[in-house]
Design a protein around this motif. Structure first.
Motif, short mmCIF file in Angstrom:
data_model
loop_
_atom_site.label_atom_id
_atom_site.label_comp_id
_atom_site.label_asym_id
_atom_site.label_seq_id
_atom_site.Cartn_x
_atom_site.Cartn_y
_atom_site.Cartn_z
N LEU A 165 46.33 55.60 55.25
CA LEU A 165 47.74 56.23 55.17
C LEU A 165 48.31 56.93 53.80
CD1 LEU A 165 49.47 53.29 57.52
CD2 LEU A 165 48.81 55.70 57.99
N THR A 166 47.78 56.12 52.72
CA THR A 166 48.17 56.72 51.27
C THR A 166 47.31 57.56 50.72
OG1 THR A 166 46.69 54.65 50.47
CG2 THR A 166 48.84 54.26 50.78
N ASP A 260 46.95 51.58 45.24
CA ASP A 260 47.57 50.72 44.11
C ASP A 260 48.72 50.20 44.63
OD1 ASP A 260 48.13 49.43 41.76
OD2 ASP A 260 49.14 51.26 40.85
N LEU A 261 48.42 48.81 45.14
CA LEU A 261 49.53 48.22 45.98
C LEU A 261 50.07 47.14 44.96
CD1 LEU A 261 48.15 47.74 49.58
CD2 LEU A 261 49.52 49.50 48.67
N GLU A 265 47.72 44.16 44.87
CA GLU A 265 46.97 44.72 43.75
C GLU A 265 45.36 45.09 44.33
OE1 GLU A 265 47.26 45.44 40.53
OE2 GLU A 265 49.42 45.14 40.34
N ARG A 266 44.73 43.90 44.67
CA ARG A 266 43.27 44.27 45.01
C ARG A 266 43.02 44.05 46.50
NH1 ARG A 266 40.31 44.75 40.32
NH2 ARG A 266 38.59 45.54 41.70
N LEU A 267 43.36 44.87 47.35
CA LEU A 267 42.81 44.82 48.89
C LEU A 267 41.46 44.33 49.27
CD1 LEU A 267 44.54 47.77 50.67
CD2 LEU A 267 45.16 45.51 50.96
N GLU A 268 40.64 44.70 48.41
CA GLU A 268 39.18 44.43 48.88
C GLU A 268 38.97 42.74 48.85
OE1 GLU A 268 39.90 45.58 45.84
OE2 GLU A 268 38.39 45.52 44.50
N PHE A 269 39.45 42.21 48.07
CA PHE A 269 39.31 40.78 47.68
C PHE A 269 39.69 40.09 49.19
CE2 PHE A 269 39.17 41.63 43.14
CZ PHE A 269 37.84 41.48 42.98
N PHE A 270 40.91 40.48 49.56
CA PHE A 270 41.57 40.09 50.81
C PHE A 270 40.45 40.47 52.04
CE2 PHE A 270 45.57 39.88 48.66
CZ PHE A 270 46.23 38.97 49.33
N PHE A 271 39.96 41.43 52.11
CA PHE A 271 39.00 42.00 52.92
C PHE A 271 37.98 40.92 53.09
CE2 PHE A 271 35.62 44.78 54.50
CZ PHE A 271 36.09 45.11 55.83
N LEU A 272 37.26 40.67 51.96
CA LEU A 272 36.09 39.97 51.66
C LEU A 272 36.25 38.63 52.08
CD1 LEU A 272 34.49 41.68 48.42
CD2 LEU A 272 33.46 41.53 50.51
#
Lengths: 371, 372
Positions: A165-166, A260-261, A265-272
Motif C-alpha cells: 500500500l505504501t 517507515d511506520l 518501526e520494524r515490521l519484519e520482526f513482527f513477521f518473524l
C-alpha cells in the motif's frame, strides 16, 4: 498409545496440507520466480501448482480403489513385503531429510535476523525439541497446531500488504502481454518445489476420518497455498520490480523493512515472530508421517515404540540439519530436495497406479491388511 | 514417573538451558546507538578509500562524532573498535550522509553494507553533503550537542512536507540504482549562518549510483513536480492586469502528476500533467476580492500554471540536453508497455534522442483563507 490419537478430521487435513507447504520457502520464492519469469512470475506460481494438484488427484484416485487405503498396506499389496517396505523406507528417508533441511533453513533466517550470535546448533536443537515433543503427542495435536498456526498466516498477509500500500507500483507488473513462455516454465520449476509438502497426503489420507472428504479438503488446502504464494509474489514484484528483486535474498522479509511506520518501526520482526510457528510446521507434519510410517513398516507396537522412534528421529534430524556448512549450502540442498519432491509426489502415485494396473482385478476393492 | 513425564521434564529442562536469546543479550549501557552516519573520501592518502564518521545518540549521554579512515565501511568498524568502548548499534540508524566528492565517485560500494546488514532498516534516509560529511556532523554536534542529530533527521524526513525537496530512503536509492529506466535523486545539505545551521540546499541527481549534477532549491521544485514526488510547500505568485502588477502573494500547494505515453514509430511522446492543488495563504494587495472580482482566483491559478510550465520546460531541456538521463522517472511508463523491446535500450540515450515530453499544468486554488 491410543491409536485414535492419530486420526485427524478433514478440516485439520486442510491445515496440514497448508502447513507442510508454507514455510521459509515463501520468503525467497519471489526472487527465484521473478528471476526466470520476470513480471509474469505470478503465472509461474499458477503453473508451478499443477504438479501438486496432479499429485493430489493421483493419490486420492489410487487410494479410492482400496477399501483400507493405508500407505503400508497398499505398498505391500502392490509390491510385496520387501519391495513395498523398501519403497516406504525411501519415503521415510525423504521425509526426514526434507524436514531436517526445513529446520536448518528456518534456523538460518532466525540467526540472520534475530539471534546472530547464538550458535546454530542451539537454534536447531530448540526447534527440534519442540517439534519432537509435539510429534510425540500424535496426529490430533499436530492437526490442532496446524489449525492454530494457519490463522497466523492471515496476520502475515496483512503485514505483507502494508508495504504494498505504501510503496507498491502496479507498473512493475506490466506489460501483461509479451509473455516469455519459456521463462514462465522455468519459473514454474522453483515454484513447484515451493509446493513440496503435499506428498504428506500419502500418509495422512489413511489418518483422515472422512475419506470421502479427503480430496475436497486437499484441493481446498492446496488452493489456499496457491493464493498465499500468489499474493506474496505479487506483493514483492509490485514493490521491488523485476530488476531489484533479483538482488535480494529474502524479498518478503526485505519488503517489510521498506515502510517507515511510527511506533511499530520494524515490521519484519513482527513477521518473524509469527513465522516462528510457521517455520516448524513442515517438520511436525513430515515428522509425524515418517514416525508413523516407520512403525507401520516394521509392524511395531505404537504404545511401546512410538515415543522412542520420534526421539531417535529427532536426533537424526539434528545431525542432518547440522550438515550444511553455510546458508548457501542449506538452500542448495533444499533446492535439490525439490526434485526429490517430484519423484515422491508424482513418481510414487504413478508407480503405484502402474503396479495396480498390472495387477488389476485382484486389487480392486479387496480388503487389505488392517492397520 | 512414567516415560511421558520423564520426556516432558527433559524437554522443559533442556529448553530452559537453551533459552537462545541469552547468547544475544546485550546491556543497553554497552551500546553506542548510532543515529547518523557520514561517509567521505579519505582524510589521509595512505591505504584508505573511505572516511567513516558516526554521530551517536545523545539520549544516553552527550552525542559524539567519531571518524576513522579505512578501506571500506566494514573495515572502519574494526578500526573504530580499537578506540571505542561501546558496541556500535545500527538498528536506530536513521540518516546516512555522503560527502559530495564520494557521491561523484559512485555510492554502490557504500550502500552495499547498509542493504546487506539485517539490523539496518531500508527506511534509513540518505542525503548528500556539500563538502565533507564529517565536518558537517561535527558542526551539528558542536552547535547542538543534545538535539542536533535528531533535528537533522527531522529536517530530512519532513523535507517533502514543507519544501520541494524529496526524502530519499535507502530503499528508494537501491531501487532506482538497480532498476532499468530509473535514476536516483537525493536531497542535498549544506551549512549556513556561519557554518552552524543545516539547510536543504537542493537535489543531487544520480546516474544509477553516481552523482552527476546538483540543482538548487528552485530547480528542485520543477524536478519534484515532474518526477511526481509529492510535496507541499509555499509558492509565490504575481498577477498582472493591463501589463502592471495587480497583486502578489503566496499559495500553499501540493502536487501530483499523471503520465501518458504514445508511440510514434521509433519515437515516444510523453504527456505529463502536473496537478497543483492548495489554498491561497497570502495577498499583498489590500483590495478585497469577493464576488465582485470572481476572475481573481482564475488569474492566480493561471499565473502559477504559467510560471510552473516555463520552469518545468526549462528543466526538461536541461535534462535532455545536459544530463541525458531520465531523472523524472517517466521511462517506467514506456517499459510498462514495451518492456521486451526497450529494457536493454532505456538507459542508453533513450530520453535525449527518442523522447518528446509535453507538459500541462493544472492549478486548483480551493479557498482563500479567512480574508477576501
Amino acid at each position: 498409545m491410543d491409536h485414535s490419537r492419530f486420526h485427524i478430521t478433514s478440516k485439520q487435513l486442510i491445515f496440514i496440507i497448508i502447513g507442510t507447504q508454507i514455510s521459509a520457502g515463501v520468503l525467497s520464492l519471489p526472487r527465484l520466480v521473478a528471476g526466470e519469469a520476470a513480471q509474469h512470475a505470478w503465472i509461474s506460481v499458477l503453473v508451478g501448482a499443477v504438479p501438486s494438484f496432479l499429485a493430489i488427484a493421483l493419490i486420492c484416485y489410487l487410494y479410492s480403489r482400496f477399501n483400507d487405503p493405508d500407505f503400508v498396506n497398499v505398498s505391500k499389496r502392490l509390491f510385496g513385503r520387501y519391495l513395498g517396505s523398501t519403497l516406504m523406507l525411501v519415503f521415510i528417508t525423504y521425509a526426514v531429510y526434507f524436514e531436517s533441511i526445513a529446520v536448518r533453513v528456518f534456523a538460518e533466517i532466525t540467526s540472520v535476523y534475530m539471534l546472530p550470535t547464538t550458535p546454530k546448533w542451539a537454534i536447531v536443537l530448540i526447534l527440534i525439541i519442540a517439534a519432537v515433543y509435539a510429534i510425540s503427542l500424535g496426529g490430533q495435536v499436530i492437526g490442532r497446531i496446524n489449525e492454530i498456526l494457519f490463522y497466523l498466516i492471515l496476520f502475515d498477509l496483512v503485514i505483507i500488504s502494508i508495504p504494498v500500500l505504501t510503496d507498491g507500483e502496479i507498473l512493475n507488473l506490466y506489460p501483461l502481454t509479451e509473455i516469455d513462455y519459456l521463462g514462465v516454465l522455468k519459473g514454474a520449476i522453483p515454484t513447484s518445489f515451493a509446493y513440496s509438502g503435499v506428498e504428506v497426503l500419502i500418509v495422512f489420507y489413511a489418518l483422515t476420518g472422512r475419506r470421502d472428504e479427503v480430496f475436497k479438503a486437499a484441493i481446498i488446502g492446496q488452493t489456499i497455498v496457491v493464493v498465499v504464494y500468489l499474493l506474496a509474489v505479487l506483493a514483492a514484484l509490485s514493490v521491488f520490480g523485476i530488476d531489484s528483486i533479483a538482488t535480494i535474498f529474502w524479498p518478503i522479509l526485505t519488503l517489510l523493512k521498506v515502510p517507515d511506520l511510527t511506533v511499530i518501526e520494524r515490521l519484519e520482526f513482527f513477521f518473524l515472530v509469527l513465522l516462528g510457528g510457521l517455520g516448524v510446521r513442515p517438520t511436525l507434519n513430515l515428522g509425524l508421517a515418517a514416525s508413523y510410517s516407520f512403525l507401520r513398516v516394521f509392524d511395531l507396537d505404537f504404545k511401546k515404540y512410538y515415543v522412542p522412534v520420534v526421539i531417535i528421529l529427532g536426533v537424526i534430524m539434528f545431525i542432518i540439519a547440522m550438515q550444511p556448512e553455510n546458508i548457501l549450502e542449506a538452500y542448495s540442498r533444499a533446492y535439490y530436495g525439490g526434485y526429490a519432491f517430484w519423484a515422491i509426489a508424482l513418481g510414487y502415485p504413478l508407480l503405484y497406479h502402474l503396479a495396480s494396473l498390472i495387477r488389476e482385478g485382484g486389487i480392486k476393492n479387496e480388503p487389505s491388511e488392517s492397520a | 514417573m512414567n516415560h511421558r513425564k520423564v520426556l516432558k521434564l527433559g524437554v522443559y529442562i533442556t529448553l530452559l538451558f537453551l533459552l537462545s536469546g541469552c547468547w544475544d543479550a546485550t546491556d543497553v549501557d554497552e551500546l553506542a546507538i548510532v543515529m547518523v552516519a557520514g561517509y567521505d573520501t579519505p582524510m589521509s592518502v595512505v591505504d584508505t578509500d573511505l572516511h567513516v564518521s558516526a554521530l551517536t545518540d545523545a539520549t544516553i549521554g552527550p552525542g559524539e562524532v567519531r571518524g576513522v579512515d579505512a578501506p571500506s565501511i566494514g573495515a572502519s568498524r574494526t578500526s573504530r573498535n580499537y578506540s571505542t568502548p561501546r558496541d556500535y548499534a545500527l538498528t536506530q540508524l536513521q540518516l546516512a550522509l555522503y560527502g559530495e566528492e564520494l557521491a561523484r565517485q559512485g555510492l554502490k560500494n557504500y550502500v552495499d553494507i547498509l542493504l546487506r546488514e539485517p539490523a539496518i532498516k531500508n527506511s534509513v534516509y540518505l542525503a548528500i553533503v556539500e563538502g565533507k560529511a564529517v565536518d558537517f556532523l561535527q558542526s551539528i554536534n558542536e552547535n547542538e550537542p543534545k538535539m542536533g542529530g535528531q533535528n537533522l533527521i527531522t529536517l530530512v524526513e519532513l523535507a517533502p512536507d514543507q519544501s520541494y525537496i524529496p526524502a530519499t530512503t535507502l530503499y528508494d536509492f537501491a531501487l532506482d540504482m538497480t532498476s532499468r529506466g530509473k535514476n536516483p535523486v537525493i536531497p542535498m545539505l549544506r551549512l549556513i549562518h556561519g557554518e552552524k545551521v543545516p539547510e536543504l540546499s537542493g537535489i543531487a541527481i544520480f546516474k544509477k549510483d553516481t552523482m552527476i549534477d546538483k540543482v538548487g532549491q528552485l530547480e528542485s521544485r520543477w524536478l519534484m513536480m515532474l518526477r511526481g514526488l509529492q510535496a507541499r510547500a509555499y509558492i509565490p505568485f504575481t498577477v498582472y492586469r493591463d501589463g502592471e502588477v495587480f497583486d502578489r502573494g503566496s499559495v500553499l500547494l501540493s502536487n501530483d502528476r499523471k503520465v501518458k505515453v504514445v508511440r510514434n514509430g521509433n519515437e515516444f511522446d510523453f504527456y505529463i500533467t502536473i496537478f497543483l492543488e492548495g489554498t491561497l495563504t497570502e495577498r499583498l494587495s489590500q483590495q478585497p476580492v469577493f464576488f465582485g472580482d470572481r476572475h481573481y482566483i482564475k488569474e492566480v491559478e493561471q499565473a502559477i500554471a504559467s510560471n510552473t510550465k516555463t520552469g518545468v520546460e526549462q528543466f526538461i531541456r536541461y535534462m535532455q540536453e545536459d544530463l541525458q538521463i531520465d531523472c523524472i522517472d517517466i521511462s517506467k511508463y514506456a517499459l510498462a508497455k514495451w518492456r521486451k523491446e526497450l529494457q536493454d535500450q532505456i538507459d542508453h540515450d533513450f530520453i535525449n534522442e527518442r523522447v518528446n515530453i509535453h507538459v500541462d499544468v493544472k492549478v486548483t486554488i480551493k479557498n482563500v483563507g479567512e480574508l477576501g
